[in-house]
Motif scaffolding. Structure first.
Motif, PDB file in Angstrom:
ATOM      1  N   GLU A  43       0.842  -1.207   0.000  1.00 23.07           N
ATOM      2  CA  GLU A  43       0.000   0.000   0.000  1.00 23.07           C
ATOM      3  C   GLU A  43       0.877   1.258   0.000  1.00 23.07           C
ATOM      4  O   GLU A  43       0.586   2.242  -0.688  1.00 23.07           O
ATOM      5  CB  GLU A  43      -0.888  -0.026   1.249  1.00 23.07           C
ATOM      6  N   PHE A  44       1.959   1.205   0.762  1.00 22.47           N
ATOM      7  CA  PHE A  44       2.888   2.331   0.844  1.00 22.47           C
ATOM      8  C   PHE A  44       3.401   2.713  -0.557  1.00 22.47           C
ATOM      9  O   PHE A  44       3.446   3.884  -0.929  1.00 22.47           O
ATOM     10  CB  PHE A  44       4.062   1.948   1.761  1.00 22.47           C
ATOM     11  N   VAL A  45       3.774   1.684  -1.340  1.00 20.61           N
ATOM     12  CA  VAL A  45       4.297   1.939  -2.688  1.00 20.61           C
ATOM     13  C   VAL A  45       3.210   2.533  -3.584  1.00 20.61           C
ATOM     14  O   VAL A  45       3.451   3.493  -4.318  1.00 20.61           O
ATOM     15  CB  VAL A  45       4.841   0.629  -3.308  1.00 20.61           C
ATOM     16  N   LEU A  46       2.020   1.966  -3.505  1.00 18.28           N
ATOM     17  CA  LEU A  46       0.941   2.474  -4.367  1.00 18.28           C
ATOM     18  C   LEU A  46       0.608   3.926  -4.027  1.00 18.28           C
ATOM     19  O   LEU A  46       0.474   4.768  -4.913  1.00 18.28           O
ATOM     20  CB  LEU A  46      -0.306   1.582  -4.233  1.00 18.28           C
ATOM     21  N   LYS A  47       0.500   4.211  -2.739  1.00 16.14           N
ATOM     22  CA  LYS A  47       0.182   5.599  -2.344  1.00 16.14           C
ATOM     23  C   LYS A  47       1.297   6.555  -2.768  1.00 16.14           C
ATOM     24  O   LYS A  47       1.037   7.671  -3.220  1.00 16.14           O
ATOM     25  CB  LYS A  47      -0.048   5.682  -0.838  1.00 16.14           C
ATOM     26  N   ALA A  48       2.529   6.085  -2.634  1.00 19.53           N
ATOM     27  CA  ALA A  48       3.672   6.931  -3.010  1.00 19.53           C
ATOM     28  C   ALA A  48       3.691   7.207  -4.515  1.00 19.53           C
ATOM     29  O   ALA A  48       4.258   8.193  -4.968  1.00 19.53           O
ATOM     30  CB  ALA A  48       4.979   6.266  -2.594  1.00 19.53           C
ATOM     31  N   THR A  49       3.068   6.316  -5.282  1.00 13.06           N
ATOM     32  CA  THR A  49       3.053   6.509  -6.737  1.00 13.06           C
ATOM     33  C   THR A  49       1.691   7.008  -7.220  1.00 13.06           C
ATOM     34  O   THR A  49       1.347   6.867  -8.385  1.00 13.06           O
ATOM     35  CB  THR A  49       3.458   5.216  -7.481  1.00 13.06           C
ATOM     36  N   GLY A  50       0.916   7.570  -6.299  1.00 10.04           N
ATOM     37  CA  GLY A  50      -0.266   8.313  -6.735  1.00 10.04           C
ATOM     38  C   GLY A  50      -1.610   7.608  -6.674  1.00 10.04           C
ATOM     39  O   GLY A  50      -2.620   8.149  -7.098  1.00 10.04           O
ATOM     40  N   LYS A  63      -5.005   6.506  -5.030  1.00 15.36           N
ATOM     41  CA  LYS A  63      -5.807   7.158  -3.991  1.00 15.36           C
ATOM     42  C   LYS A  63      -6.941   6.280  -3.451  1.00 15.36           C
ATOM     43  O   LYS A  63      -7.204   6.242  -2.271  1.00 15.36           O
ATOM     44  CB  LYS A  63      -6.437   8.448  -4.536  1.00 15.36           C
ATOM     45  N   GLU A  64      -7.634   5.577  -4.361  1.00 19.84           N
ATOM     46  CA  GLU A  64      -8.871   4.891  -3.947  1.00 19.84           C
ATOM     47  C   GLU A  64      -8.571   3.585  -3.210  1.00 19.84           C
ATOM     48  O   GLU A  64      -7.884   2.712  -3.725  1.00 19.84           O
ATOM     49  CB  GLU A  64      -9.735   4.594  -5.179  1.00 19.84           C
ATOM     50  N   ASP A 110      -7.575  -4.089  -4.364  1.00 18.57           N
ATOM     51  CA  ASP A 110      -7.673  -5.024  -5.501  1.00 18.57           C
ATOM     52  C   ASP A 110      -6.300  -5.268  -6.123  1.00 18.57           C
ATOM     53  O   ASP A 110      -5.955  -6.394  -6.476  1.00 18.57           O
ATOM     54  CB  ASP A 110      -8.608  -4.468  -6.585  1.00 18.57           C
ATOM     55  N   ARG A 111      -5.533  -4.198  -6.254  1.00 17.88           N
ATOM     56  CA  ARG A 111      -4.223  -4.329  -6.902  1.00 17.88           C
ATOM     57  C   ARG A 111      -3.286  -5.176  -6.040  1.00 17.88           C
ATOM     58  O   ARG A 111      -2.548  -6.033  -6.554  1.00 17.88           O
ATOM     59  CB  ARG A 111      -3.620  -2.935  -7.143  1.00 17.88           C
ATOM     60  N   ILE A 112      -3.345  -4.943  -4.722  1.00 14.76           N
ATOM     61  CA  ILE A 112      -2.513  -5.732  -3.805  1.00 14.76           C
ATOM     62  C   ILE A 112      -2.901  -7.212  -3.883  1.00 14.76           C
ATOM     63  O   ILE A 112      -2.035  -8.090  -3.979  1.00 14.76           O
ATOM     64  CB  ILE A 112      -2.631  -5.185  -2.366  1.00 14.76           C
ATOM     65  N   ASP A 113      -4.202  -7.480  -3.877  1.00 20.91           N
ATOM     66  CA  ASP A 113      -4.665  -8.873  -3.998  1.00 20.91           C
ATOM     67  C   ASP A 113      -4.161  -9.512  -5.287  1.00 20.91           C
ATOM     68  O   ASP A 113      -3.708 -10.657  -5.308  1.00 20.91           O
ATOM     69  CB  ASP A 113      -6.201  -8.935  -3.980  1.00 20.91           C
ATOM     70  N   THR A 114      -4.228  -8.752  -6.368  1.00 16.38           N
ATOM     71  CA  THR A 114      -3.824  -9.277  -7.681  1.00 16.38           C
ATOM     72  C   THR A 114      -2.351  -9.655  -7.695  1.00 16.38           C
ATOM     73  O   THR A 114      -1.984 -10.750  -8.132  1.00 16.38           O
ATOM     74  CB  THR A 114      -4.096  -8.234  -8.792  1.00 16.38           C
ATOM     75  N   VAL A 115      -1.485  -8.752  -7.213  1.00 15.00           N
ATOM     76  CA  VAL A 115      -0.044  -9.057  -7.296  1.00 15.00           C
ATOM     77  C   VAL A 115       0.352 -10.156  -6.313  1.00 15.00           C
ATOM     78  O   VAL A 115       1.209 -10.987  -6.623  1.00 15.00           O
ATOM     79  CB  VAL A 115       0.863  -7.808  -7.123  1.00 15.00           C
ATOM     80  N   LEU A 116      -0.293 -10.202  -5.148  1.00 14.10           N
ATOM     81  CA  LEU A 116       0.027 -11.281  -4.198  1.00 14.10           C
ATOM     82  C   LEU A 116      -0.402 -12.628  -4.775  1.00 14.10           C
ATOM     83  O   LEU A 116       0.275 -13.642  -4.595  1.00 14.10           O
ATOM     84  CB  LEU A 116      -0.645 -11.036  -2.843  1.00 14.10           C
ATOM     85  N   ASP A 117      -1.516 -12.614  -5.481  1.00  8.14           N
ATOM     86  CA  ASP A 117      -1.993 -13.830  -6.128  1.00  8.14           C
ATOM     87  C   ASP A 117      -0.978 -14.315  -7.171  1.00  8.14           C
ATOM     88  O   ASP A 117      -0.711 -15.511  -7.289  1.00  8.14           O
ATOM     89  CB  ASP A 117      -3.348 -13.529  -6.790  1.00  8.14           C
ATOM     90  N   LYS A 118      -0.398 -13.379  -7.894  1.00 12.46           N
ATOM     91  CA  LYS A 118       0.564 -13.744  -8.951  1.00 12.46           C
ATOM     92  C   LYS A 118       1.797 -14.440  -8.393  1.00 12.46           C
ATOM     93  O   LYS A 118       2.456 -15.196  -9.105  1.00 12.46           O
ATOM     94  CB  LYS A 118       1.013 -12.498  -9.722  1.00 12.46           C
TER      95      LYS A 118
END
Length: 227
Positions: free
Chosen positions: A104-111, A113-114, A120-128
């Motif tokens: 989450e820290f990385v996503l927020k740092a790269t803009g 917001k929601e 969802d994005r965290i779930d997706t990459v952890l799943d991968k």
């Protein structure tokens, strides 16, 4: 966008005043998996650092994910790194927050917001990387191999055009190295482009791919003999 994600033309790479690699010519296309090998001190790290903006390219030409490495300014580097996924040998996870918190820290740092999109994005990459159930844990609660999977997941967050993996199995035992390599292979099959610096020759034999070698200030392609 061109299919070429990385191109160096007569690029000479310096670490401070000392020339590390001379007249490097190299091109990577979307979807490639390329190894970068060489002894310790042969210039692999300097090569990687030049690609993600830690070292400036002063001689020759270079472009990476549509950024010109020679004319790039300090202020461009964060934007370059959003288009790259970087995986380090020592994971570089933040110890004071959970895996989800790290991502989450990385996503927020790269803009981002929601909250829903972030989750969802965290779930997706952890799943991968087959770590979907570990998001609530802290880095110290995970094995080295698991931490490296998380580091790979983190590299995937912003859907990078190129993943730079710098000795991603350097701190792992052989069995765990193979597991991490399988993750990288799967990601590559899904369309991610990967440049991986390594000195783990067992992996090269097990997963043959295009290989570049740093030796005596040069970078050249080596053809692996078929065993």
């Amino acid at each position: 966008m061109s299919e070429t994600v990385l191109e160096l033309r007569d690029a000479t790479i310096y670490q401070g005043d000392s020339m590390v690699l001379s007249k490097v010519n190299f091109e990577m296309k979307k979807g490639d998996f390329v190894y970068l090998i060489g002894k310790t001190g042969s210039g692999k790290s300097s090569f990687m650092k030049t690609l993600y903006g830690d070292l400036q390219l002063t001689e020759g030409e270079g472009s990476i994910v549509d950024f010109n490495l020679k004319t790039m300014k300090e202020k461009d580097i964060p934007f370059l790194r959003r288009k790259l996924g970087i995986v380090f040998q020592d994971f570089k996870l933040l110890p004071d927050r959970t895996i989800n918190g790290n991502l989450e820290f990385v996503l927020k740092a790269t803009g981002w917001k929601e909250k829903d999109r972030i989750k969802d994005r965290i779930d997706t990459v952890l799943d991968k990387v087959a770590m979907k159930t570990k998001g609530f844990k802290y880095p110290h609660e995970l094995s080295g191999g698991e931490q490296q999977r998380i580091a790979i997941a983190r590299a995937l967050l912003n859907d990078p055009e190129l993943i730079l993996a710098d000795e991603p199995t350097g701190n792992l035992d052989p069995q765990t190295s193979v597991e991490v390599m399988e993750v990288l292979q799967d990601i590559n099959k899904n369309g991610n482009t990967i440049l991986m610096a390594t000195h783990d020759y067992a992996l090269l034999l097990k997963y043959p791919s295009k290989t570049l070698k740093c030796d005596e200030n040069k970078v050249f392609e080596v053809v692996q003999r078929k065993s």
